[in-house]
Scaffold this active site. Structure first.
Site, mmCIF file in Angstrom:
data_model
loop_
_atom_site.group_PDB
_atom_site.id
_atom_site.type_symbol
_atom_site.label_atom_id
_atom_site.label_comp_id
_atom_site.label_asym_id
_atom_site.label_seq_id
_atom_site.Cartn_x
_atom_site.Cartn_y
_atom_site.Cartn_z
ATOM 1 N N LEU A 17 38.750 22.436 50.176
ATOM 2 C CA LEU A 17 37.690 22.776 49.232
ATOM 3 C C LEU A 17 38.254 23.456 47.987
ATOM 4 O O LEU A 17 37.839 23.163 46.862
ATOM 5 C CB LEU A 17 36.652 23.681 49.897
ATOM 6 C CG LEU A 17 35.453 24.040 49.018
ATOM 7 C CD1 LEU A 17 34.660 22.801 48.634
ATOM 8 C CD2 LEU A 17 34.551 25.061 49.710
ATOM 9 N N LYS A 118 32.378 43.261 46.399
ATOM 10 C CA LYS A 118 32.748 43.013 47.784
ATOM 11 C C LYS A 118 31.516 42.909 48.685
ATOM 12 O O LYS A 118 30.532 43.621 48.498
ATOM 13 C CB LYS A 118 33.655 44.138 48.303
ATOM 14 C CG LYS A 118 35.000 44.241 47.578
ATOM 15 C CD LYS A 118 35.884 43.050 47.856
ATOM 16 C CE LYS A 118 37.209 43.147 47.122
ATOM 17 N NZ LYS A 118 38.087 44.189 47.636
ATOM 18 N N GLU A 498 55.992 39.514 38.246
ATOM 19 C CA GLU A 498 55.848 39.249 39.678
ATOM 20 C C GLU A 498 56.013 37.763 40.037
ATOM 21 O O GLU A 498 55.371 37.254 40.954
ATOM 22 C CB GLU A 498 54.500 39.773 40.188
ATOM 23 C CG GLU A 498 54.298 41.253 39.931
ATOM 24 C CD GLU A 498 52.951 41.776 40.429
ATOM 25 O OE1 GLU A 498 52.299 41.096 41.235
ATOM 26 O OE2 GLU A 498 52.555 42.874 39.987
ATOM 27 N N HIS A 655 45.272 50.985 40.708
ATOM 28 C CA HIS A 655 44.297 50.006 40.215
ATOM 29 C C HIS A 655 43.248 49.741 41.275
ATOM 30 O O HIS A 655 43.566 49.602 42.458
ATOM 31 C CB HIS A 655 45.000 48.695 39.851
ATOM 32 C CG HIS A 655 44.050 47.579 39.550
ATOM 33 N ND1 HIS A 655 43.210 47.602 38.460
ATOM 34 C CD2 HIS A 655 43.784 46.422 40.206
ATOM 35 C CE1 HIS A 655 42.473 46.510 38.452
ATOM 36 N NE2 HIS A 655 42.786 45.783 39.502
ATOM 37 N N HIS A 708 38.770 36.853 36.088
ATOM 38 C CA HIS A 708 38.318 35.896 37.096
ATOM 39 C C HIS A 708 37.496 34.764 36.487
ATOM 40 O O HIS A 708 37.043 33.873 37.191
ATOM 41 C CB HIS A 708 37.506 36.615 38.176
ATOM 42 C CG HIS A 708 38.321 37.588 38.961
ATOM 43 N ND1 HIS A 708 38.489 38.890 38.563
ATOM 44 C CD2 HIS A 708 39.043 37.445 40.095
ATOM 45 C CE1 HIS A 708 39.278 39.518 39.435
ATOM 46 N NE2 HIS A 708 39.624 38.669 40.366
#
Length: 772
Positions: A17, A118, A498, A655, A708
């Protein structure tokens, strides 16, 4: 006795998906192709559960992005800013749905995404419903009905799953003052009645309504709404069987309320709150069946059949066999799909694999527990029972789990280990002298885009197709490019990008003793974002430095400060599958000591700013406020243990993202990070109000754009947000940064957004009268 499941993972066993959604968003496949992938996943999930002996198979547990957003679309709770998109010719309802989740920036539109946060205390994120005082609801999306019909064509009468009306409202947020969203129940309930009427007409026998808020502290208005709502549903549908699902915590003071609701069955989470059955056993009305949630829907350890059978047998004695259902504690959305896919013994050893169960295996456990409970003790079943008990005993006695050195070090921790040498006011002066940063210093949260090339290098290295030297040289080139580019656009505090890291938790777990990993144990975090949590099976210890080499290399390339980037102990705990044979606080303390060692080594290498990310600290809060203080005491202490081994001049950042901070602002202060960066863009700086009202003393970086979403914000948009920020937080406390890491974005949008961000910060400096 029936078996039932609350929900099954929808991403596909190999993230089908995720891949299909991302191809659709990038224009590589069409809507028909995307819908076909969804239909195939649903079909496989339904038939698998049927084959494995589940009686009540869920439908509508599938979502292309988020089940809460599905409900908003279903009841036409579409924010006004998206209404014009509906009117666009050839604009499919699924495109509207994705625009609400991700924002929309083309065809003359520039619309920000809806807020995301969340889902209770899980690492799953949902899209927050938005409500107005005069909110009108109507049936807009028929997805739940369509999927029920889809299953009927396969010969399956499924159990449709809906978020219950009370929990749906409570999951949302009022977008104007003067009312409470629970007051909208009279307007919302008719839409639920309409949905249930259509499902009943199609032959639905059972309907699952998820009401997790019954496991939280409820206001008198919410309690009244529960009674009103479910009485109305029962009066309208006297024959329809409603399964009311609670999970993630016990009912406690809401037990009598839940037992009074006129439903057919009540689901209890007996993994999170095993004491519930004893408390409820002699109170269950004759008309009510009980669903025993005894297989863990949130973790990956095998069920202990002996312990579960004792609960089932006792429940049968009290209620009789016909009034018992067996299922997982919660939806299996939070579990990986299938342990059978894990075939590489050098990754997941046979000994540890034998202790585990993923979603498919948990379905098998539910079915087998029913067979054993009803006395179906044939040779195959008894062999499986004996195998289960052998695995439980093996884990209990394994020498892999315990490390005396780690346990002794934890016992030796003192209060001084959890405190910086001087208070923030004195540290701040030392840091300003050392770092010489301007007003509104700019930085990023840590990661930069991991392109297809970067991911390809890692895959080739893991497969042995390129040498370690070749791989590291490629990473050095990428790191050098990122440092040079950051210098070019004049970011103040740099990051190395990173590029060597896979996931912010997995990367550290791979280098710590006590962790083990998988190939395919993916779970959904939000939308197409999937994570592969590490498994903590034993005592945790750092045997070597984990980030020092790459951070030091990046620092050697520039005179500007480069942040050391670490994941904090609470987040590593929360975003892993955690051992359940000792308190989580003890496991967290072990991780804290490992991170402390890394922090000290970074400082020794000349790294002056070290970020210890804790995005999950709010997520880990128990659902009941009475339980908060115990958790926050050990969680905050773990962070401080990790952060307190350095000199005053070394600046510690942390963070956090996608959480409401109002209730724990004092605890965030107690973490004593010199700088905290938080998500603020989706909420238009609303989250800063808590810091302002509290008069938060340390420095803050409120995210000025939402990473996002693929849309690129303008410089003006960021300046507007910074002006909102400075109206509540002193300018000399403000940092400028995105709201999260940039790993999942592409370079083109990242470059545009960060260039605008730096320009926005410079413009704010010009208009400021503050002198540092």
């Amino acid at each position: 006795m029936q078996t039932q499941n609350l929900g099954y993972p929808r991403i596909g066993s190999k993230r089908e998906l995720k891949k299909a959604c991302e191809k659709y968003w990038s224009g590589k496949i069409n809507l028909h192709d995307l819908q076909a992938v969804g239909a195939d996943i649903r079909k496989k999930n339904w038939l698998l559960q049927q084959k494995m002996g589940i009686d009540l198979i869920p439908s509508n547990d599938f979502a292309f992005y988020d089940q809460v957003l599905d409900m908003s679309l279903t009841v036409n709770a579409i924010p006004e800013q998206f209404r014009d998109l509906q009117a666009q010719e050839d604009f499919d309802i699924l495109d509207l749905y994705f625009a609400m989740a991700r924002g929309y920036q083309k065809d003359g539109f520039d619309i920000t995404a809806m807020e995301m946060t969340k889902y209770f205390d899980s690492n799953y994120h949902y899209i927050v419903p938005e409500f107005k005082k005069d909110q009108k609801f109507s049936l807009f999306s028929t997805k739940i009905i369509d999927e029920f019909k889809e299953a009927l064509k396969l010969g399956l009468v499924t159990k449709p799953v809906l978020i219950g009306p009370i929990s749906y409202l409570l999951l949302g947020k009022e977008k104007e003052e003067g009312f409470h969203r629970i007051e909208l129940i009279d307007s919302l309930l008719p839409v639920y009645i309409d949905i249930l009427s259509q499902l009943e007409a199609l032959g639905a026998d059972w309907i699952q309504l998820d009401e997790p808020f019954l496991s939280l502290d409820l206001s008198p208005k919410a309690r009244e709404a529960f009674s009103q709502c479910y009485t109305a549903i029962r009066q309208k549908f006297p024959k329809l069987k409603i399964l009311l699902a609670t999970y993630f915590e016990g009912l406690r003071d809401n037990m009598d309320l839940a037992l009074s609701l006129p439903v057919s069955a009540l689901h209890l989470d007996l993994v999170r709150a095993p004491e519930q059955w004893v408390e409820i056993a002699d109170k269950v009305p004759d008309s009510l069946s009980i669903s025993l949630g005894i297989v863990d829907g949130r973790n990956i350890w095998k069920n202990d059949f002996q312990a579960s059978l004792k609960i089932i047998e006792n429940a049968v004695e009290v209620l009789g066999e016909d009034r018992i259902l067996i299922g997982p504690s919660s939806s299996l959305l939070h579990c990986p799909c299938d342990l059978d896919l894990e075939k590489k013994e050098d990754i997941l050893t046979p000994e540890i694999k034998n202790w585990l169960a993923f979603a498919k295996q948990k379905i098998g456990e539910i079915s087998l527990l029913r067979s054993l409970a009803i006395g179906k003790e044939d040779n195959d079943n008894m062999a499986l029972y004996r195998s289960n008990q052998a695995a439980i005993a093996s884990r209990r006695t394994s020498t892999l789990i315990h490390n005396a050195r780690v346990k002794n070090r934890c016992l030796a921790i003192t209060d001084s280990d959890a405190h910086r040498k001087k208070p923030f006011s004195l540290r701040r002066a030392a840091q300003q002298q050392s770092l010489q940063l301007p007003l509104y210093p700019t930085t990023t949260i840590g990661s930069f885009p991991q392109t297809k090339s970067v991911r390809g290098w890692r895959a080739k290295y893991k497969k042995g197709l390129i040498s370690k030297t070749e791989y590291e040289n490629l990473l050095k080139e990428e790191t050098t490019k990122s440092i040079r580019w950051q210098e070019k656009i004049d970011i103040d505090v740099l990051v190395h990008g990173e590029f060597e890291r896979n996931d912010m938790v997995e990367y550290f777990g791979e280098q710590l003793n006590g962790f083990v990993f998988t190939q395919f144990a993916w779970v959904q975090s939000y939308g197409s974002r999937c994570v592969k949590p590490p498994i903590i099976y034993g005592d945790i210890e750092r045997s070597h430095s984990m980030t020092v080499e790459w951070t030091a290399y990046a620092q050697s390339l520039t005179q500007k400060p480069v942040k050391g980037m670490l994941t904090g102990p609470v987040t590593i705990l929360q975003w892993s599958f955690v051992r359940n044979d000792q308190p989580r606080s003890e496991t967290c303390q072990q991780i804290a000591l490992a991170i402390r060692d890394e922090v000290v080594d970074l400082e020794k290498e000349g790294i002056k700013i070290i970020q210890i990310d804790e995005p999950a600290i709010r997520e880990g809060l128990p659902l009941r406020k009475n339980d908060w203080s115990q958790y926050l005491n050990w969680a905050v202490r773990a962070f401080r243990i990790a952060a307190s081994g350095v000199r005053d001049e070394t600046q510690i950042h942390s963070h956090m993202c996608y959480s409401e901070f109002n209730d724990i602002i004092e605890n965030i202060r107690d973490m004593d990070a010199d700088v905290i960066t938080i998500e603020c863009s989706r909420s238009q700086m609303e989250l800063l109000d808590a810091f302002a009202e509290f008069n938060y003393p340390n420095e803050i970086g409120p995210g000025v754009y939402d990473i996002h979403s693929p849309r690129v914000p303008s410089k003006k948009e960021m300046i507007d947000l910074l002006n909102k920020a400075k109206s509540v937080i002193p300018e000399n406390q403000l940092w400028v940064n995105p709201d999260c890491g940039l790993k999942t974005r592409d370079w083109e949008e990242t470059e545009k957004a960060l260039e605008s961000m730096v320009e926005a910060a410079k413009e704010m400096r010009k208009s400021s009268k503050v002198v540092l």
